[in-house]
Write an enzyme that holds these catalytic residues in place. Structure first.
Site, short mmCIF file in Angstrom:
data_model
loop_
_atom_site.label_atom_id
_atom_site.label_comp_id
_atom_site.label_asym_id
_atom_site.label_seq_id
_atom_site.Cartn_x
_atom_site.Cartn_y
_atom_site.Cartn_z
CB VAL A 16 -14.44 -12.51 -23.26
CG1 VAL A 16 -14.03 -13.64 -22.33
CG2 VAL A 16 -13.44 -12.39 -24.39
CG ASP A 17 -16.63 -10.57 -19.37
OD1 ASP A 17 -15.70 -11.39 -19.32
OD2 ASP A 17 -16.48 -9.37 -19.11
CG HIS A 57 5.41 -5.60 -4.42
ND1 HIS A 57 4.11 -5.42 -4.01
CD2 HIS A 57 6.10 -4.52 -3.97
CE1 HIS A 57 4.00 -4.27 -3.38
NE2 HIS A 57 5.19 -3.69 -3.33
CE LYS A 110 -12.46 -9.48 -19.77
NZ LYS A 110 -13.79 -9.36 -20.38
CD GLU A 116 2.40 -8.31 -5.22
OE1 GLU A 116 2.01 -7.19 -4.84
OE2 GLU A 116 3.25 -9.00 -4.59
N GLY A 119 0.82 -1.21 0.00
CA GLY A 119 0.00 0.00 0.00
C GLY A 119 0.85 1.25 0.00
CB SER A 148 -19.18 -15.38 -25.51
OG SER A 148 -19.41 -14.37 -26.45
N GLY A 182 -21.48 -10.87 -27.75
CA GLY A 182 -20.41 -11.48 -28.53
C GLY A 182 -19.05 -11.28 -27.89
CB CYS A 196 5.22 -4.07 0.24
SG CYS A 196 5.99 -2.46 -0.05
CE1 TYR A 197 1.17 1.16 5.58
CE2 TYR A 197 -0.37 -0.66 5.92
CZ TYR A 197 0.09 0.61 6.25
OH TYR A 197 -0.53 1.31 7.27
#
Length: 525
Positions: free
Chosen positions: A238-239, A181, A381, A183, A59, A241, A236, A86-87
Site C-alpha cells: 500500500v505505502d 476515552h 495508514k 477516542e 496514560g 504504491s 506493491g 483520562c490522565y
C-alpha cells in the site's frame, strides 16, 4: 488562493496511553490536521506549532506518583481550547489547583455516565440513553485514580456513582476534561464529542480531505524535487504504491520505480505489479529478477532473525546495484508513514522497544548520496488507503491483508528453499481465493498459510506418501497488538484443506492455527 490544509491544526500531547494514536486518527477523520508529540515539549515548540487546540491523552501513571508527567504550563496559557482525556483530565485538574486521589473502585470497561446539565458544548446534541429520567452517555472507562476536587472556574457536567467528576469544564478558559476515552469505539458518541471539540469549540473548518492532501502533496513534491529525478523501491504494498502514484502525478517520467522480485512474493505478484503500474498507470518500472540471489543468501539459514537480516541486506545490495545504474537520479523516495515517524521518535527517547528487524530501503551504501522525499510521512495508514482510492488504485489492493517485508521468508519455517516457496505460494493462493468466495476475507484482519518443513504420511489413491504439512492462519484484531484466531466455518476449512491436498502435489496435511496473540504472535517467525 487555496487554503493551506496545515493552517488549522490540533496538538495532541501523549502521556503514554495505548490508544493515543486513536485520538489523532479520529481528529484526522473529522477533517483537521493534527500531530502527536511527547508530553515534555517546550513552550517554544508549542508556540512554533501554533495549534488551534490541544488534547492531553490518557496514560498509565498516577499524577500523585513522584516524577509523574505533567503538561507544560504553557498549555494553559496559550489561549486555545484544551481537552484532557483520562490522565489528561487528572493532570489538568492537579496543575490548575484541584486534587486527584486513588479511587476505591477502579473503573475499567463500560460505564453509564449521568449528564448533569446541557451547558457543556462538548456534549452538544448527545444523549445515548435515558435512565430514570436522567440523560446518560455510554462510555469506556480505564482508570484507578479520580478527580477529588475541581479547580476554581470549573463546573461538573457528568458523573457516575464512583466518579463524581466524570466530565468537567471551564467555559471562560475553554478547558474541558473527561475521565473516559472518547477516542475508542466503545464510547458510543465519542466521535461526536471529538467533533464538537474540533468544530464547535476550536471553531475549525475541516480542510483535511483526501483530495486536498493529494493536491498539497503534489505541490510539496514539486517544490522539493524541482527538475531532478527520483528513484523509488516499489514493493506493491500500500505505502509504496500510493507513493509511486503521487510522485508520478507530480513529476511524471522523472520517476523510476525499481521492483525487486526476491522469489519470496505471493503467487503471480510480480506480474500483477508490472501490469498495474507499468501497463495501466504508465510508470517507468525497472523489474529485477533476484530470486536466485536471495535464495542463495538464505541457504542454510534457519534462525528467523538471521533470515530477516539476510533478506534485508540482500535487498539493499540489489537495490544499490540498480541505483548505481541510474546515474542522474538525486532523490530517493520512501513510503514512510506517520506511525513510522512516531515510533522512530519514541525509539530515540528510549520509549519504544525494537521487537523485530524491519525491512526497508534505508541504510544504502555511502557512495549513494540521495536526498529523501517522503510524501506520506504525515499520514496514517487509513489516510494512505483513502488517498490511494482517490488516485485510482483498486480497493482490493489497498485493503489487502498485511504482508511481511521479508515475504515468504518468514512464512517458510526454518531454511528457505525454492521448492518450499513454490508449494506455499499455491497453498496460500487457494486459501485466499476461498476466503473471498465465502465472503470471509474482509471479516478477518490477516490470513495466510505457513509452510512446515516436516513430512506427514498421507494416502493418495492406493499408495502411502510422505509429503509436507502447511498451517492455515487467520486472525481478527483491531490494532494487531492483540488478536483472536478467527473462528472460520468448518465447511470453509474443509474445502480449503481438500483443495490444497488435491491440487498441490507435495502437501499431504493441512492444520489450522488456533493460537491467540498473546501468547503467540500473528506471524510464526
Amino acid at each position: 488562493m487555496e487554503k493551506n490544509i496545515h493552517n488549522e491544526k490540533i496538538l495532541i500531547l501523549d502521556f503514554g496511553s495505548q490508544v493515543t494514536q486513536l485520538i489523532a486518527r479520529r481528529v484526522r477523520e473529522i477533517g483537521v490536521y493534527c500531530e502527536l508529540w511527547a508530553n515534555d515539549v517546550t513552550a517554544e515548540q508549542i508556540k512554533e506549532f501554533n495549534p488551534n487546540g490541544i488534547i492531553l491523552s490518557g496514560g498509565p501513571c498516577s499524577v500523585n506518583d513522584e516524577g509523574s508527567p505533567r503538561a507544560p504550563e504553557y498549555v494553559f496559557e496559550a489561549g486555545v481550547p484544551v481537552l484532557g482525556i483520562c490522565y489528561g483530565l487528572q493532570t489538568m485538574s492537579a496543575q490548575l489547583g484541584g486534587s486527584v486521589k486513588c479511587s476505591n473502585l477502579r473503573e475499567y470497561g463500560y460505564a453509564a455516565v449521568d449528564l448533569l446539565n446541557d451547558n457543556n458544548p462538548l456534549f452538544d446534541g448527545i444523549c445515548d440513553k435515558t435512565e430514570n429520567g436522567r440523560k446518560q452517555l455510554e462510555v469506556w472507562m480505564s482508570h484507578g485514580d479520580k478527580v477529588d476536587s475541581i479547580p476554581a472556574g470549573f463546573e461538573v457536567s457528568a458523573s457516575t456513582p464512583s466518579c463524581p467528576y466524570a466530565a468537567i469544564y471551564d467555559p471562560k478558559r475553554n478547558f474541558y476534561g473527561v475521565q473516559f476515552h472518547p477516542e475508542v469505539t466503545h464510547t458510543k458518541s465519542g466521535a461526536v464529542m471529538l467533533e464538537n471539540f474540533v468544530k464547535k469549540i476550536c471553531k475549525l473548518n475541516c480542510l483535511w480531505s483526501p483530495e486536498a492532501i493529494i493536491e498539497d502533496a503534489i505541490a510539496r513534491i514539486r517544490a522539493t524535487v524541482g527538475d531532478n529525478k527520483v528513484m523509488l523501491g516499489l514493493s506493491g504494498g500500500v505505502d509504496s504504491s500510493v507513493t509511486a502514484l503521487l510522485l508520478h502525478r507530480a513529476i511524471g517520467d522523472k520517476l523510476t520505480c525499481v521492483f525487486v522480485d526476491n522469489g519470496l512474493l505471493r503467487l503471480n505478484e510480480g506480474a500483477q505489479v508490472k501490469e498495474m503500474f507499468g501497463d495501466k498507470f504508465g510508470l517507468n518500472i525497472v523489474y529485477v529478477d533476484a530470486e536466485d540471489r536471495f535464495l542463495s543468501v538464505l541457504k542454510g539459514v534457519s534462525d528467523p532473525e538471521a533470515k530477516r537480516k539476510a533478506i534485508g541486506k540482500a535487498f539493499i545490495d540489489v537495490f544499490a546495484d540498480e541505483a548505481r545504474k541510474l546515474t542522474d537520479v538525486t532523490f530517493l523516495a520512501q513510503g514512510t508513514i506517520y506511525p513510522d515517524v512516531i515510533e522512530s521518535a519514541a525509539a530515540k527517547t528510549g520509549k519504544a522497544q525494537v521487537i523485530k528487524s524491519h525491512h526497508n530501503v534505508g541504510g544504502l551504501p555511502p557512495d549513494l548520496k540521495f536526498s529523501l522525499v517522503e510524501p506520506l510521512r504525515e499520514l496514517f495508514k487509513d489516510e494512505v488507503r483513502k488517498i490511494g482510492l482517490a488516485l485510482g488504485l483498486p480497493y482490493e489492493m489497498l485493503y489487502r491483508h498485511p504482508f511481511p517485508g521479508p515475504g515468504l521468508g518468514v512464512r517458510v519455517l526454518g531454511e528457505v528453499k525454492k521448492e518450499y516457496c513454490d508449494l506455499l505460494r499455491r497453498a496460500d493462493a487457494i486459501f485466499i481465493e476461498e476466503l473471498y468466495k465465502a465472503e470471509w476475507y474482509h471479516k478477518v484482519s490477516q490470513a495466510f498459510v505457513v509452510f512446515l518443513p516436516v513430512k506427514s504420511v498421507g494416502v493418495m489413491g492406493d499408495g502411502r506418501r510422505y509429503d509436507y504439512v502447511v498451517s492455515l492462519r487467520a486472525v481478527q484484531t483491531i490494532d494487531f497488538m492483540t488478536a483472536h484466531w478467527a473462528e472460520l466455518p468448518y465447511d470453509l476449512l474443509g474445502r480449503v484443506s481438500n483443495r490444497i491436498i488435491n491440487e498441490i502435489n507435495g502437501i499431504s496435511r493441512v492444520v489450522y492455527d488456533v493460537s491467540g496473540k498473546p501468547p503467540a504472535t500473528i506471524e510464526w517467525e
